[in-house]
Motif scaffolding. Structure first.
Motif, PDB file in Angstrom:
ATOM      1  N   ARG A  40       0.808  -1.222   0.000  1.00  0.00           N
ATOM      2  CA  ARG A  40       0.000   0.000   0.000  1.00  0.00           C
ATOM      3  C   ARG A  40       0.840   1.270   0.000  1.00  0.00           C
ATOM      4  O   ARG A  40       0.285   2.361  -0.144  1.00  0.00           O
ATOM      5  N   TRP A  41       2.182   1.106   0.134  1.00  0.00           N
ATOM      6  CA  TRP A  41       2.996   2.319   0.094  1.00  0.00           C
ATOM      7  C   TRP A  41       4.300   2.156  -0.675  1.00  0.00           C
ATOM      8  O   TRP A  41       4.874   3.158  -1.106  1.00  0.00           O
ATOM      9  N   TRP A  42       4.797   0.945  -0.882  1.00  0.00           N
ATOM     10  CA  TRP A  42       6.080   0.783  -1.576  1.00  0.00           C
ATOM     11  C   TRP A  42       5.851   1.056  -3.059  1.00  0.00           C
ATOM     12  O   TRP A  42       5.308   0.253  -3.786  1.00  0.00           O
ATOM     13  N   GLY A  43       6.237   2.190  -3.489  1.00  0.00           N
ATOM     14  CA  GLY A  43       5.988   2.664  -4.845  1.00  0.00           C
ATOM     15  C   GLY A  43       5.138   3.908  -4.785  1.00  0.00           C
ATOM     16  O   GLY A  43       4.283   4.046  -3.906  1.00  0.00           O
ATOM     17  N   PRO A  44       5.383   4.840  -5.703  1.00  0.00           N
ATOM     18  CA  PRO A  44       4.581   6.059  -5.731  1.00  0.00           C
ATOM     19  C   PRO A  44       3.110   5.732  -5.997  1.00  0.00           C
ATOM     20  O   PRO A  44       2.792   4.652  -6.502  1.00  0.00           O
ATOM     21  N   PRO A  45       2.196   6.660  -5.691  1.00  0.00           N
ATOM     22  CA  PRO A  45       0.764   6.390  -5.849  1.00  0.00           C
ATOM     23  C   PRO A  45       0.359   5.900  -7.245  1.00  0.00           C
ATOM     24  O   PRO A  45      -0.537   5.079  -7.366  1.00  0.00           O
ATOM     25  N   THR A  46       1.024   6.388  -8.278  1.00  0.00           N
ATOM     26  CA  THR A  46       0.647   5.965  -9.635  1.00  0.00           C
ATOM     27  C   THR A  46       1.375   4.698 -10.081  1.00  0.00           C
ATOM     28  O   THR A  46       1.165   4.234 -11.206  1.00  0.00           O
ATOM     29  N   TYR A  47       2.211   4.131  -9.213  1.00  0.00           N
ATOM     30  CA  TYR A  47       2.946   2.890  -9.495  1.00  0.00           C
ATOM     31  C   TYR A  47       2.800   1.940  -8.306  1.00  0.00           C
ATOM     32  O   TYR A  47       3.772   1.627  -7.627  1.00  0.00           O
ATOM     33  N   ASP A 161      -3.187   5.490   9.711  1.00  0.00           N
ATOM     34  CA  ASP A 161      -4.494   5.929  10.213  1.00  0.00           C
ATOM     35  C   ASP A 161      -5.589   4.910   9.954  1.00  0.00           C
ATOM     36  O   ASP A 161      -6.563   4.841  10.691  1.00  0.00           O
ATOM     37  N   SER A 162      -5.455   4.140   8.878  1.00  0.00           N
ATOM     38  CA  SER A 162      -6.546   3.253   8.466  1.00  0.00           C
ATOM     39  C   SER A 162      -6.504   1.882   9.115  1.00  0.00           C
ATOM     40  O   SER A 162      -7.491   1.163   9.096  1.00  0.00           O
ATOM     41  N   LEU A 163      -5.366   1.496   9.660  1.00  0.00           N
ATOM     42  CA  LEU A 163      -5.218   0.146  10.232  1.00  0.00           C
ATOM     43  C   LEU A 163      -4.705   0.227  11.657  1.00  0.00           C
ATOM     44  O   LEU A 163      -3.997   1.139  12.018  1.00  0.00           O
ATOM     45  N   THR A 164      -5.041  -0.780  12.421  1.00  0.00           N
ATOM     46  CA  THR A 164      -4.491  -0.902  13.764  1.00  0.00           C
ATOM     47  C   THR A 164      -3.712  -2.195  13.842  1.00  0.00           C
ATOM     48  O   THR A 164      -3.932  -3.120  13.070  1.00  0.00           O
TER      49      THR A 164
END
Length: 165
Positions: A40-47, A161-164
């Motif tokens: 969900r984060w490794w890579g820019p938002p468009t990749y 913020d979205s996960l615990t």
């Protein structure tokens, strides 16, 4: 934006990103340890990334690919060198071919991740990439490494913020 600093040091062959998160180190560690969170984060938002293999133990490997806006795939790998959960992670990071084999024509960087408590409920994360040569550093920076890692790390706040845990 959690990224507070990015320093290029051509003399030391390093690129160091510093970010701060409003979560303790064990929670921030999860974004590295859990392959679904890493995606969900490794890579820019468009990749966005898809993690194929994820063995976050010394000697283990992580393989992944990022999918670009036109559907093109860019493969990569990590070779895990050391792990001290939830504080340190060291790995080699490289490019791969379409079958996930390391691409010997592209540079490999040594990456050191440090998570340091900042008070009781915050973490400072540093990601230091060490390049084998100045030419390798210039090549990867010219390919958008600084912008890419900044955009990628910028997604972690929303994930936290979205996960615990």
């Amino acid at each position: 934006m959690p990224v507070i600093d990015i320093k290029k040091n051509p003399e030391a062959l390093t690129l160091t990103l510093t970010a701060r998160f409003d979560a303790p180190p064990p929670r921030v560690w999860q974004v590295w340890q859990d392959p679904r969170q890493l995606e969900r984060w490794w890579g820019p938002p468009t990749y966005p990334a898809t993690v194929v293999d994820h063995d976050l133990a010394p000697g283990g490997t992580v393989t992944y690919f990022m999918t670009g806006p036109e559907g093109e795939k860019y493969h990569g790998w990590w070779r895990v060198l050391s792990v001290d959960a939830p504080h340190r992670l060291e790995f080699e990071d490289g490019f791969a071919d379409d079958s996930g084999r390391p691409n010997p024509d592209m540079p490999v960087t040594a990456v050191r991740v440090q998570l340091t408590a900042d008070g009781e409920a915050a973490t400072v994360m540093t990601i230091e990439s060490v390049f084998p040569t100045l030419a390798a550093m210039e090549q990867l920076v010219s390919m958008g490494m600084v912008e890419g890692i900044s955009a990628a790390v910028g997604q972690i706040d929303t994930l936290l913020d979205s996960l615990t845990v």
